[in-house]
Design a protein around this motif. Structure first.
Motif, PDB file in Angstrom:
ATOM      1  N   LYS A 103       0.839  -1.208   0.000  1.00 44.97           N
ATOM      2  CA  LYS A 103       0.000   0.000   0.000  1.00 44.97           C
ATOM      3  C   LYS A 103       0.870   1.253   0.000  1.00 44.97           C
ATOM      4  CE  LYS A 103      -2.813  -1.687   3.572  1.00 44.97           C
ATOM      5  NZ  LYS A 103      -3.621  -1.440   4.773  1.00 44.97           N
ATOM      6  N   ALA A 107       1.385   3.795  -3.193  1.00 44.72           N
ATOM      7  CA  ALA A 107       0.850   5.145  -2.952  1.00 44.72           C
ATOM      8  C   ALA A 107       1.948   6.194  -3.102  1.00 44.72           C
ATOM      9  CB  ALA A 107       0.221   5.223  -1.561  1.00 44.72           C
ATOM     10  N   ARG A 110       2.603   6.765  -6.750  1.00 45.29           N
ATOM     11  CA  ARG A 110       1.505   7.555  -7.330  1.00 45.29           C
ATOM     12  C   ARG A 110       1.630   9.025  -6.944  1.00 45.29           C
ATOM     13  NH1 ARG A 110      -3.675   3.395  -6.545  1.00 45.29           N
ATOM     14  NH2 ARG A 110      -3.103   2.041  -8.284  1.00 45.29           N
ATOM     15  N   ARG A 242      -3.599  12.953  -0.505  1.00 47.07           N
ATOM     16  CA  ARG A 242      -3.051  12.454  -1.778  1.00 47.07           C
ATOM     17  C   ARG A 242      -2.765  10.964  -1.733  1.00 47.07           C
ATOM     18  NH1 ARG A 242       2.037  15.553  -2.252  1.00 47.07           N
ATOM     19  NH2 ARG A 242       2.268  14.342  -4.159  1.00 47.07           N
ATOM     20  N   ASP A 244      -3.414   7.579  -2.442  1.00 52.62           N
ATOM     21  CA  ASP A 244      -4.297   6.892  -3.399  1.00 52.62           C
ATOM     22  C   ASP A 244      -4.025   5.392  -3.230  1.00 52.62           C
ATOM     23  OD1 ASP A 244      -5.696   5.972  -5.551  1.00 52.62           O
ATOM     24  OD2 ASP A 244      -4.510   7.038  -7.064  1.00 52.62           O
ATOM     25  N   SER A 245      -4.837   4.724  -2.422  1.00 54.54           N
ATOM     26  CA  SER A 245      -4.563   3.334  -2.052  1.00 54.54           C
ATOM     27  C   SER A 245      -4.705   2.394  -3.233  1.00 54.54           C
ATOM     28  CB  SER A 245      -5.511   2.885  -0.936  1.00 54.54           C
ATOM     29  OG  SER A 245      -5.299   1.515  -0.657  1.00 54.54           O
ATOM     30  N   PRO A 248      -8.227  -0.210  -2.365  1.00 46.71           N
ATOM     31  CA  PRO A 248      -9.300   0.619  -1.792  1.00 46.71           C
ATOM     32  C   PRO A 248     -10.536  -0.207  -1.426  1.00 46.71           C
ATOM     33  CG  PRO A 248      -9.270   0.841  -4.171  1.00 46.71           C
ATOM     34  CD  PRO A 248      -8.189  -0.145  -3.834  1.00 46.71           C
ATOM     35  N   TYR A 263     -16.376   4.503  -5.697  1.00 42.76           N
ATOM     36  CA  TYR A 263     -15.461   4.631  -4.565  1.00 42.76           C
ATOM     37  C   TYR A 263     -15.157   6.085  -4.271  1.00 42.76           C
ATOM     38  CZ  TYR A 263     -11.370   4.126  -1.577  1.00 42.76           C
ATOM     39  OH  TYR A 263     -10.488   4.199  -0.531  1.00 42.76           O
ATOM     40  N   GLU A 264     -15.281   6.429  -3.001  1.00 43.82           N
ATOM     41  CA  GLU A 264     -14.877   7.767  -2.562  1.00 43.82           C
ATOM     42  C   GLU A 264     -14.092   7.584  -1.268  1.00 43.82           C
ATOM     43  OE1 GLU A 264     -16.730  11.627  -0.441  1.00 43.82           O
ATOM     44  OE2 GLU A 264     -18.143  10.438  -1.654  1.00 43.82           O
ATOM     45  N   PRO A 265     -12.799   7.925  -1.252  1.00 46.05           N
ATOM     46  CA  PRO A 265     -11.974   7.581  -0.093  1.00 46.05           C
ATOM     47  C   PRO A 265     -12.326   8.393   1.154  1.00 46.05           C
ATOM     48  CG  PRO A 265     -10.717   8.914  -1.651  1.00 46.05           C
ATOM     49  CD  PRO A 265     -12.036   8.624  -2.308  1.00 46.05           C
ATOM     50  N   SER A 267     -11.366  10.388   4.584  1.00 40.39           N
ATOM     51  CA  SER A 267     -10.235  11.283   4.846  1.00 40.39           C
ATOM     52  C   SER A 267      -9.482  10.762   6.067  1.00 40.39           C
ATOM     53  CB  SER A 267     -10.731  12.714   5.060  1.00 40.39           C
ATOM     54  OG  SER A 267     -11.676  12.725   6.100  1.00 40.39           O
ATOM     55  N   ARG A 271      -8.229   6.048   5.537  1.00 40.28           N
ATOM     56  CA  ARG A 271      -8.025   5.829   4.108  1.00 40.28           C
ATOM     57  C   ARG A 271      -7.071   4.655   3.853  1.00 40.28           C
ATOM     58  NH1 ARG A 271      -7.224  10.510  -0.434  1.00 40.28           N
ATOM     59  NH2 ARG A 271      -8.989  11.368   0.698  1.00 40.28           N
TER      60      ARG A 271
END
Ligand SMILES: *Cc1c(COP(=O)(O)O)cnc(C)c1O
Length: 398
Positions: A103, A107, A110, A242, A244-245, A248, A263-265, A267, A271
């Motif tokens: 992860k 991340a 990214r 920022r 971005d897993s 997810p 999908y909406e991560p 906060s 996350r």
């Protein structure tokens, strides 16, 4: 009584952490393998019994709310945070170290963006980190470049996306310079991912102070969480938005019970979650962390260095000359909480040591590893371990 036995007695009498041993279930064995599996804290069996019988057995599904199961990953993360120098809200507990390495590294790549096509990895690392990094590189279309930590500054450049490093080398016990290496990584515009498996709970880490980007670690070594207890993931607060897993799962969704198609991560630290937390192991870990109440990690570090110094002194005094060679750095600034000794017949030597109730471990091909857990190891244990080691080394000449 030998001078070293007397010295051990004096050091134990003056040890401010000496009483903490009572917080653990231990016997007469000298247990120097807490860097592999920490000993059982005395309060854990009753805590686990309550989780199983009352929380699961009686409250059943209600426990997700009423027993705080749902929020356990962040709550326990906040409990680990002070031990690694992190403010609350940046650590989440769950999954294995291997999964968290994946992860964190993906991340980090990214975050670095398309222009950076190289990942640096500690070539001397614990194998799992290297395997995972290789796959992460393949998945993200980056090139993996294995380097020793000493080579990192020269290897960094505009192409570097992320660097995966170990704080303490699992084999030699060498402590790497986290502040300097993190600063070098940042100067190159890249992201630093640290593996704290062999440092968390043994020495101050200072994640926030040194501006570390992401970090992972296990909890069954110096944190005594029990076999297979879940690992943790640190994402620095200003990077969380920022993060971005690559995994997810629904537990990291902003509204997990909304059961939405898109999908909406979430906060913050949540996350970093993936799926349903392993509650039994996680709550055993939460209970285990109570042994740290009132304990400063600086005091733990001071005792750890005194223990490893004293072990080296006793081995020098007792062992047949030239029979073993220490591969752990002598300088305090470069030493974790273990001593690794090399000899050709290390596997055989460790077997005989364990038969005589001195438990360390063997790492192929020729390393004897002794981990010193300051919460429950004393100086008399150290003297006895070195004395028994010298006996075994004297008998079993290769
Ligand atoms: C112990 C250790 C691990 C363990 O990984 P798991 O996924 O928990 O089995 C990983 N990395 C390092 C450096 C370790 O020392």
């Amino acid at each position: 009584m030998s001078d070293l036995m007397r010295k051990a007695g004096e050091l134990d009498a003056a040890d401010p952490l000496g009483g903490l041993r009572d917080r653990f279930v231990l016997d007469d064995v000298v247990y120097l393998d807490g860097n592999s599996l920490g000993a059982l804290p005395a309060n854990v069996p009753a805590a686990v019994d309550d989780v199983v019988r009352r929380q699961w057995g009686e409250l059943r599904i209600r426990s997700w709310e009423e027993s705080g199961w749902w929020t356990a990953p962040e709550r326990i993360g906040d409990r680990i945070a002070p031990l690694v120098g992190a403010a609350a809200g940046q650590i989440v507990v769950g999954d294995s170290t291997s999964v968290n390495v994946f992860k964190a590294l993906v991340a980090a790549v990214r975050m670095a963006g398309e222009g950076r096509d190289e990942i640096l990895v500690d070539a001397t690392t614990f194998p799992t980190d290297g395997y995972i990094a290789e796959s992460a590189a393949r998945l993200t279309g980056r090139t993996l470049r294995p380097v020793t930590p000493a080579e990192v500054p020269a290897a960094l450049g505009e192409r570097t996306a992320a660097v995966l490093l170990n704080h303490v080398d699992y084999r030699t016990g060498r402590l790497h310079d986290l502040p300097a290496l993190t600063a070098a990584v940042h100067a190159a515009g890249a992201y630093a991912v640290w593996d704290l498996c062999h440092s968390a709970g043994a020495l101050p880490v200072g994640l926030d102070e040194h501006g570390v980007d992401l970090a992972v670690g296990c909890t069954y070594k110096y944190l005594n969480g029990g076999p297979g207890s879940p690992a943790y993931l640190y994402v620095r607060r200003d990077l969380q938005a920022r993060f971005d897993s690559p995994l997810p799962g629904w537990n990291s969704h902003a509204e997990p019970f909304g059961m939405r198609g898109a999908y909406e991560p979430a906060s913050g630290a949540p996350r970093g979650r993936v799926g349903t937390p392993d509650i039994l192991s996680m709550l055993a870990l939460e209970a285990a962390l109570e042994v740290w109440d009132g304990v400063s990690i600086e005091a733990v570090r001071a005792k750890s260095l005194a223990l490893t110094d004293f072990f080296e002194e006793c081995v020098r005094a007792y062992a047949p000359p030239g029979r073993v060679e220490s591969v752990t750095p002598a300088a305090h600034a470069e030493r974790g909480s273990q001593v690794a000794l090399r000899c050709d017949d290390a596997g055989d030597v460790m077997k005989r040591l364990i038969e005589r109730e001195v438990v360390g471990d063997f790492r192929a091909p020729d390393v004897l590893r002794f981990g010193f857990t300051p919460l429950y190891i004393g100086f008399a244990d150290v003297e006895r371990a070195a004395r028994v080691l010298a006996e075994v080394l004297g008998e079993a000449l290769p």
